[in-house]
Design a protein around this motif. Sequence first.
Motif, PDB file in Angstrom:
ATOM      1  N   HIS A  18       0.865  -1.176   0.000  1.00 43.57           N
ATOM      2  CA  HIS A  18       0.000   0.000   0.000  1.00 43.57           C
ATOM      3  C   HIS A  18       0.904   1.230   0.000  1.00 43.57           C
ATOM      4  N   VAL A  19       1.055   1.889  -1.149  1.00 36.88           N
ATOM      5  CA  VAL A  19       2.092   2.905  -1.319  1.00 36.88           C
ATOM      6  C   VAL A  19       1.596   4.305  -0.973  1.00 36.88           C
ATOM      7  N   THR A  20       0.413   4.695  -1.447  1.00 33.61           N
ATOM      8  CA  THR A  20      -0.205   5.947  -1.008  1.00 33.61           C
ATOM      9  C   THR A  20      -1.546   5.615  -0.378  1.00 33.61           C
ATOM     10  N   ARG A  21      -1.812   6.272   0.749  1.00 36.74           N
ATOM     11  CA  ARG A  21      -2.964   5.894   1.578  1.00 36.74           C
ATOM     12  C   ARG A  21      -3.857   7.102   1.854  1.00 36.74           C
ATOM     13  N   GLY A  22      -4.886   7.266   1.077  1.00 33.23           N
ATOM     14  CA  GLY A  22      -5.872   8.301   1.346  1.00 33.23           C
ATOM     15  C   GLY A  22      -5.302   9.692   1.443  1.00 33.23           C
ATOM     16  N   VAL A  23      -4.395  10.048   0.516  1.00 34.94           N
ATOM     17  CA  VAL A  23      -3.716  11.345   0.580  1.00 34.94           C
ATOM     18  C   VAL A  23      -4.654  12.452   0.100  1.00 34.94           C
ATOM     19  N   SER A  24      -4.807  13.482   0.920  1.00 33.26           N
ATOM     20  CA  SER A  24      -5.645  14.635   0.584  1.00 33.26           C
ATOM     21  C   SER A  24      -4.901  15.926   0.928  1.00 33.26           C
ATOM     22  N   PHE A  25      -4.821  16.837  -0.016  1.00 31.83           N
ATOM     23  CA  PHE A  25      -4.375  18.211   0.234  1.00 31.83           C
ATOM     24  C   PHE A  25      -4.678  19.027  -1.022  1.00 31.83           C
ATOM     25  N   ALA A  26      -4.530  20.340  -0.930  1.00 35.71           N
ATOM     26  CA  ALA A  26      -4.823  21.224  -2.054  1.00 35.71           C
ATOM     27  C   ALA A  26      -3.730  22.268  -2.196  1.00 35.71           C
ATOM     28  N   LEU A  27      -3.518  22.735  -3.426  1.00 35.92           N
ATOM     29  CA  LEU A  27      -2.598  23.832  -3.718  1.00 35.92           C
ATOM     30  C   LEU A  27      -3.390  24.980  -4.327  1.00 35.92           C
ATOM     31  N   HIS A  28      -3.054  26.194  -3.875  1.00 36.53           N
ATOM     32  CA  HIS A  28      -3.677  27.400  -4.406  1.00 36.53           C
ATOM     33  C   HIS A  28      -2.620  28.255  -5.104  1.00 36.53           C
ATOM     34  N   ALA A  29      -3.067  29.227  -5.857  1.00 40.63           N
ATOM     35  CA  ALA A  29      -2.144  30.121  -6.547  1.00 40.63           C
ATOM     36  C   ALA A  29      -1.155  30.722  -5.552  1.00 40.63           C
ATOM     37  N   GLY A  30       0.125  30.660  -5.900  1.00 42.50           N
ATOM     38  CA  GLY A  30       1.165  31.227  -5.047  1.00 42.50           C
ATOM     39  C   GLY A  30       1.724  30.276  -4.014  1.00 42.50           C
ATOM     40  N   ASP A  31       1.119  29.095  -3.836  1.00 44.09           N
ATOM     41  CA  ASP A  31       1.632  28.133  -2.863  1.00 44.09           C
ATOM     42  C   ASP A  31       3.015  27.642  -3.266  1.00 44.09           C
ATOM     43  N   ARG A  32       3.870  27.486  -2.282  1.00 38.08           N
ATOM     44  CA  ARG A  32       5.178  26.859  -2.440  1.00 38.08           C
ATOM     45  C   ARG A  32       5.201  25.706  -1.444  1.00 38.08           C
ATOM     46  N   ARG A 211      13.874  27.090   3.216  1.00 40.04           N
ATOM     47  CA  ARG A 211      14.031  28.407   2.607  1.00 40.04           C
ATOM     48  C   ARG A 211      12.926  28.678   1.592  1.00 40.04           C
ATOM     49  N   PHE A 212      12.550  27.671   0.813  1.00 40.70           N
ATOM     50  CA  PHE A 212      11.649  27.884  -0.321  1.00 40.70           C
ATOM     51  C   PHE A 212      10.172  27.755   0.039  1.00 40.70           C
ATOM     52  N   ALA A 213       9.830  26.783   0.886  1.00 36.04           N
ATOM     53  CA  ALA A 213       8.422  26.432   1.086  1.00 36.04           C
ATOM     54  C   ALA A 213       7.712  27.376   2.051  1.00 36.04           C
ATOM     55  N   ASN A 214       6.454  27.698   1.740  1.00 38.14           N
ATOM     56  CA  ASN A 214       5.603  28.353   2.729  1.00 38.14           C
ATOM     57  C   ASN A 214       4.660  27.355   3.389  1.00 38.14           C
ATOM     58  N   ARG A 215       4.748  26.111   2.925  1.00 35.17           N
ATOM     59  CA  ARG A 215       3.932  25.040   3.495  1.00 35.17           C
ATOM     60  C   ARG A 215       4.621  23.711   3.228  1.00 35.17           C
ATOM     61  N   ILE A 216       4.505  22.780   4.164  1.00 33.93           N
ATOM     62  CA  ILE A 216       5.145  21.474   4.038  1.00 33.93           C
ATOM     63  C   ILE A 216       4.123  20.386   4.330  1.00 33.93           C
ATOM     64  N   VAL A 217       4.089  19.379   3.457  1.00 38.31           N
ATOM     65  CA  VAL A 217       3.318  18.164   3.703  1.00 38.31           C
ATOM     66  C   VAL A 217       4.314  17.036   3.921  1.00 38.31           C
ATOM     67  N   VAL A 218       4.142  16.316   5.021  1.00 37.01           N
ATOM     68  CA  VAL A 218       5.035  15.216   5.363  1.00 37.01           C
ATOM     69  C   VAL A 218       4.299  13.896   5.133  1.00 37.01           C
ATOM     70  N   LEU A 219       4.901  13.029   4.305  1.00 36.69           N
ATOM     71  CA  LEU A 219       4.356  11.685   4.102  1.00 36.69           C
ATOM     72  C   LEU A 219       5.149  10.696   4.935  1.00 36.69           C
TER      73      LEU A 219
END
Length: 246
Positions: A18-32, A211-219
Amino acid sequence: MSALLELQSVDKRFGGLHVTRGVSFALHAGDRLALIGPNGAGKTTLVNQISGVLGCDSGKISLLGEDVTRLSPAQRVRAGLARTFQITTLAPHFAVQRQIELALFEREGRTGRMWRSVDAYPALQAEAQSILTRFGLSDHAGTATEDLAYGEQRLIEMALALALRPKVVLLDEPMAGVPKGDGNRLLAALDSLPRDLAVLIIEHDMDLVFRFANRIVVLAEGAVLADGSPDEVRRDPRVRAAYLGN
């Protein structure tokens, strides 16, 4: 503000794995957004699902409000998605500017008229030259990519992705294999990306990530362990235990 890219309960199995498990998130304009996690967490599989290289066993992927879950990679590119890969996929014998011009021809749907000289399309020539200038590649316009340093080849990949005028771009380990001396050029190129572009980056270089990201998702083990600002993720004890180290 509506999302440019949205994942809803995206799932992928390879046999009993089972490699990806129910992954949910969204990106909006300008997201890094930086997607991080230990080796084997499912990051590249997830990006392959987003770009259409792999399908989804369940879940939904939306791009600019449209369901693209079953669309091909080429259809997703036309819908506004572009990506780079961990290993460069450039045509080694083609001159840098010609590769940018070909990407522009594809974007404009003019590849069926390639029998005409590129001189017949001065606007596309000028745009190609502008893109090369943005990435500091003007001096290499006539150089074959195989004759360039690896860091410069990574810049060309980013330039090709931007030539498609995407709304969302996926960068899969842009710093992989890049010598330290070329790192600052890549960082400058990342900083120069259009501000309304949504960017998802997979990267193991934590200095670049923070330095680059304004948001981080950890898997972790294919599921979202944390989703927040760099400071929130840095302080999360689950993240420190799973990836960053105590």
